[in-house]
Design a protein around this motif. Structure first.
Motif, short mmCIF file in Angstrom:
data_model
loop_
_atom_site.label_atom_id
_atom_site.label_comp_id
_atom_site.label_asym_id
_atom_site.label_seq_id
_atom_site.Cartn_x
_atom_site.Cartn_y
_atom_site.Cartn_z
N ALA A 44 -9.67 -25.49 70.50
CA ALA A 44 -9.66 -25.70 71.95
C ALA A 44 -8.23 -25.92 72.44
O ALA A 44 -7.85 -25.46 73.52
CB ALA A 44 -10.54 -26.88 72.32
N ASP A 50 -12.34 -21.92 78.84
CA ASP A 50 -12.87 -22.56 80.05
C ASP A 50 -13.99 -23.53 79.70
O ASP A 50 -14.11 -24.59 80.31
CB ASP A 50 -13.42 -21.49 81.01
N LEU A 52 -16.40 -25.20 76.28
CA LEU A 52 -16.81 -25.35 74.89
C LEU A 52 -18.32 -25.55 74.87
O LEU A 52 -18.84 -26.44 75.54
CB LEU A 52 -16.13 -26.57 74.26
N VAL A 79 -10.91 -27.93 80.13
CA VAL A 79 -12.01 -27.54 79.26
C VAL A 79 -13.28 -28.30 79.66
O VAL A 79 -13.30 -29.52 79.68
CB VAL A 79 -11.68 -27.82 77.77
#
Length: 221
Positions: A44, A50, A52, A79
């Protein structure tokens, strides 16, 4: 630009199924996948997806702590986290919502539910699968009960009202309609309430509303 998604789940078959489910969506792209929580955190940080999409029981770093690290100040900026859960892991799922997850779906989610959730959370919304609502309430009722939230004392009467409305699942426009104010005014009230309570997402506001006793699940009334 497509919605870039990172998949984290301990079972390769689940990751393959999720990637296949999202593969036909023209506005969504899977940019990586892994089966370990620590690797998911590292990926990440490098890929800056954008969203997870993660399971809860990851080796190395579970889904709750992974969510907390990514959504918190030390995580990659922007995120969002969507958690996949089942009825047996709803206590962890509730903790993931408190940690800042913006979506909570069943692990065997319907084909159209995950893409819809990704689009929604990318646009600033949140989604909890209706199939998990009952188990979540049960998890809440088995928890430690009402906790003191000192920051509630800093809220104005209107901000308390807004917190209660957010807790019932109303959108910003629906809150504006209920309070008979402009949507931008309702949005300002929500933002100020989040700042005062130290909440990073609306789902955290929902958790605070229930944990403080401001709202109670229907089965507890």
């Amino acid at each position: 630009m497509p919605i870039e998604v990172l998949l984290a789940h301990p079972h390769p078959s689940v990751r393959v199924a999720l990637a296949g489910l999202l593969g036909g969506e023209g506005d969504i792209e899977v940019v990586g996948e892994c089966g370990d929580g620590r690797r998911a955190q590292d990926m990440a940080g490098r890929l800056l997806p954008d969203v997870l999409v993660t399971g809860l029981r990851l080796p190395g770093l579970d889904g709750v702590e992974l969510t907390r690290r990514l959504v918190g100040g030390s995580g990659p900026h922007g995120v969002r986290v969507v958690v996949l859960a089942d009825g047996a892991s709803c206590v962890l799922a509730f903790d993931a919502l408190r940690a800042g997850a913006r979506g909570l779906l069943c692990q065997d989610t319907d084909a159209d539910e995950l893409p819809r959730a990704l689009r929604l959370v990318t646009g600033g919304g949140a989604l909890v699968s209706p199939r998990l609502t009952g188990p979540l309430i049960d998890a809440f009722l088995r928890g430690p009960g009402i906790t003191d939230v000192p920051a509630l004392d800093s809220l104005t009467a209107r901000e308390r009202q807004v917190l209660s409305l957010v807790g019932t699942g109303l959108s910003t426009q629906e809150i504006a309609d209920r309070l008979v104010v402009a949507e931008v005014t309702a949005k300002t009230h929500v933002r100020r309430t989040m700042v005062k309570l130290g909440a990073r997402t609306r789902t955290q506001l929902v958790a605070i509303a229930y944990e403080s006793g401001m709202l109670r699940p229907r089965s507890a009334r």
